[in-house]
Enzyme design. Structure first.
Site, mmCIF file in Angstrom:
data_model
loop_
_atom_site.group_PDB
_atom_site.id
_atom_site.type_symbol
_atom_site.label_atom_id
_atom_site.label_comp_id
_atom_site.label_asym_id
_atom_site.label_seq_id
_atom_site.Cartn_x
_atom_site.Cartn_y
_atom_site.Cartn_z
ATOM 1 N N ARG A 26 0.840 -1.193 0.000
ATOM 2 C CA ARG A 26 0.000 0.000 0.000
ATOM 3 C C ARG A 26 0.879 1.249 0.000
ATOM 4 O O ARG A 26 1.990 1.231 0.533
ATOM 5 C CB ARG A 26 -0.938 -0.007 1.211
ATOM 6 C CG ARG A 26 -1.904 -1.195 1.223
ATOM 7 C CD ARG A 26 -2.720 -1.242 2.503
ATOM 8 N NE ARG A 26 -3.629 -2.388 2.516
ATOM 9 C CZ ARG A 26 -3.307 -3.605 2.960
ATOM 10 N NH1 ARG A 26 -2.082 -3.819 3.448
ATOM 11 N NH2 ARG A 26 -4.182 -4.583 2.932
ATOM 12 N N LYS A 38 -2.130 -2.138 7.588
ATOM 13 C CA LYS A 38 -3.581 -2.039 7.749
ATOM 14 C C LYS A 38 -4.094 -3.087 8.729
ATOM 15 O O LYS A 38 -4.990 -2.816 9.530
ATOM 16 C CB LYS A 38 -4.263 -2.201 6.394
ATOM 17 C CG LYS A 38 -5.771 -2.050 6.434
ATOM 18 C CD LYS A 38 -6.365 -2.168 5.047
ATOM 19 C CE LYS A 38 -7.878 -2.010 5.087
ATOM 20 N NZ LYS A 38 -8.473 -2.125 3.732
ATOM 21 N N HIS A 62 -2.915 2.153 -5.393
ATOM 22 C CA HIS A 62 -3.564 0.889 -5.026
ATOM 23 C C HIS A 62 -3.795 0.020 -6.255
ATOM 24 O O HIS A 62 -3.878 -1.210 -6.149
ATOM 25 C CB HIS A 62 -4.905 1.165 -4.335
ATOM 26 C CG HIS A 62 -5.509 -0.043 -3.700
ATOM 27 N ND1 HIS A 62 -6.225 -0.977 -4.410
ATOM 28 C CD2 HIS A 62 -5.496 -0.495 -2.423
ATOM 29 C CE1 HIS A 62 -6.641 -1.936 -3.596
ATOM 30 N NE2 HIS A 62 -6.195 -1.669 -2.394
ATOM 31 N N ARG A 105 -1.612 -3.016 -6.751
ATOM 32 C CA ARG A 105 -1.982 -4.202 -5.988
ATOM 33 C C ARG A 105 -3.033 -5.015 -6.741
ATOM 34 O O ARG A 105 -2.929 -6.237 -6.856
ATOM 35 C CB ARG A 105 -2.521 -3.799 -4.618
ATOM 36 C CG ARG A 105 -1.469 -3.245 -3.689
ATOM 37 C CD ARG A 105 -2.060 -2.624 -2.432
ATOM 38 N NE ARG A 105 -2.890 -3.524 -1.663
ATOM 39 C CZ ARG A 105 -2.442 -4.478 -0.848
ATOM 40 N NH1 ARG A 105 -1.129 -4.653 -0.711
ATOM 41 N NH2 ARG A 105 -3.264 -5.246 -0.171
ATOM 42 N N HIS A 163 -3.476 -9.473 2.954
ATOM 43 C CA HIS A 163 -4.915 -9.412 3.155
ATOM 44 C C HIS A 163 -5.301 -10.184 4.412
ATOM 45 O O HIS A 163 -4.630 -11.141 4.794
ATOM 46 C CB HIS A 163 -5.657 -10.015 1.961
ATOM 47 C CG HIS A 163 -5.734 -9.086 0.795
ATOM 48 N ND1 HIS A 163 -6.045 -9.512 -0.476
ATOM 49 C CD2 HIS A 163 -5.539 -7.749 0.696
ATOM 50 C CE1 HIS A 163 -6.041 -8.478 -1.301
ATOM 51 N NE2 HIS A 163 -5.739 -7.402 -0.609
ATOM 52 N N TYR A 219 -5.322 -21.345 12.425
ATOM 53 C CA TYR A 219 -4.484 -22.522 12.216
ATOM 54 C C TYR A 219 -3.494 -22.376 11.065
ATOM 55 O O TYR A 219 -2.519 -23.100 10.979
ATOM 56 C CB TYR A 219 -5.368 -23.757 11.973
ATOM 57 C CG TYR A 219 -6.065 -24.200 13.222
ATOM 58 C CD1 TYR A 219 -5.421 -25.015 14.157
ATOM 59 C CD2 TYR A 219 -7.369 -23.784 13.493
ATOM 60 C CE1 TYR A 219 -6.057 -25.407 15.320
ATOM 61 C CE2 TYR A 219 -8.010 -24.169 14.666
ATOM 62 C CZ TYR A 219 -7.363 -24.979 15.570
ATOM 63 O OH TYR A 219 -7.986 -25.359 16.729
#
Length: 284
Positions: A116, A143, A205, A208, A232, A242
């Site tokens: 970002r 983020k 952005h 991305r 993300h 997990y």
């Protein structure tokens, strides 16, 4: 956030004298800039301050108690992105752009690392591990508030090393004495893209989105590897609890091949559709 947005308007006032109107005016000023997420975060912080003041007996009335509907919840999406077929032209425009080294380098690194914009421009030299060829972005700048490791391709290292000759004596990679934050503006790359002719069509952005689209379409790397590199959030909480895999080896290979792919796009427009990624290989 408080120092940047609330203190200039409210910080010098005795807390018992601050009114709801003043708080609303402060928040509306942030909203007018279009950074709605920041406006909502600042509102929450201001409310926390006043709740604390009530608990400590510093005030009897909380002027920030009900600020519902003060700020719009409709977020402005400034995430324009060109289609993959136009990547060669974009890379050529970046390569020939006659801008300052900080801005040009920022755009190149956005393309090479697809982090970002805010994560990039505040980068510090002590985050770069030259031996391991890695860049560790600390949680407070991410983020998702988790440390994020970015494997650096040979091309990304070249850009960083050129920058080091300019700003290496300073803490920030994109050091700018003209800015209060001491690094270049969040809008520097966007403004440059506009001057290249990509106004409304490409943003920081967007790199991305472009990387995600192409990498997923090529199907060489498992979606989890791509998502990990994009930092993300895991939508499935059980899976997140997990799944601790870093996929570091896969990500290092992917980031180098992505950089090579960008070079190929610059040199040969025919590479943009088929690319250098192998479609038929088994996913990791």
């Amino acid at each position: 956030r408080l120092e940047g947005h609330a203190f200039p308007k409210l910080g010098f006032r005795p807390i018992e004298e601050v009114t709801t109107v003043e708080i609303v005016s402060c928040l509306e000023a942030i909203e007018r800039t279009g950074i709605l997420e920041t406006a909502h975060r600042v509102k929450q912080l201001i409310q926390q301050v006043f709740r604390y003041a009530v608990r400590k007996g510093l005030i009897t009335h909380n002027p920030a108690g009900d600020l519902r509907d003060i700020i719009s919840h409709k977020r402005v999406q400034n995430r324009a992105c060109i289609p993959p077929s136009e990547l060669p032209q974009l890379m050529q425009a970046i390569e020939t752009y006659k801008g300052d080294i900080l801005t040009v380098s920022a755009i190149k690194l956005l393309a090479l690392t697809f982090v970002r914009t805010g994560e990039l421009i505040a980068a510090e030299w002590n985050e770069i591990d030259w031996d391991r060829q890695e860049w560790m972005i600390p949680a407070e700048r991410m983020k998702m508030r988790r440390d994020h490791l970015v494997p650096l391709s040979k091309q990304a290292l070249v850009v960083f090393k050129k920058l080091q000759t300019v700003t290496g004596k300073h803490g920030f990679v994109f050091f700018s004495p003209a800015n209060k934050s001491k690094y270049i503006s969040n809008n520097a790359a966007l403004s440059a893209l506009k001057r290249m002719g990509y106004a409304g069509r490409m943003t920081g952005h967007g790199f991305r989105a472009l990387a995600s689209t192409i990498l997923n379409e090529q199907r060489k790397y498992h979606p989890d590897v791509i998502e990990k590199q994009l930092a993300h959030a895991e939508r499935n909480e059980v899976r997140a609890a997990y799944n601790r895999a870093d996929y570091l080896l896969e990500r290092k290979k992917m980031m180098q091949e992505w950089a090579d792919f960008l070079d190929a796009a610059l040199q040969n427009s025919d590479n943009i559709v088929k690319g250098n990624f192998d479609r038929g290989k088994k996913q990791p």
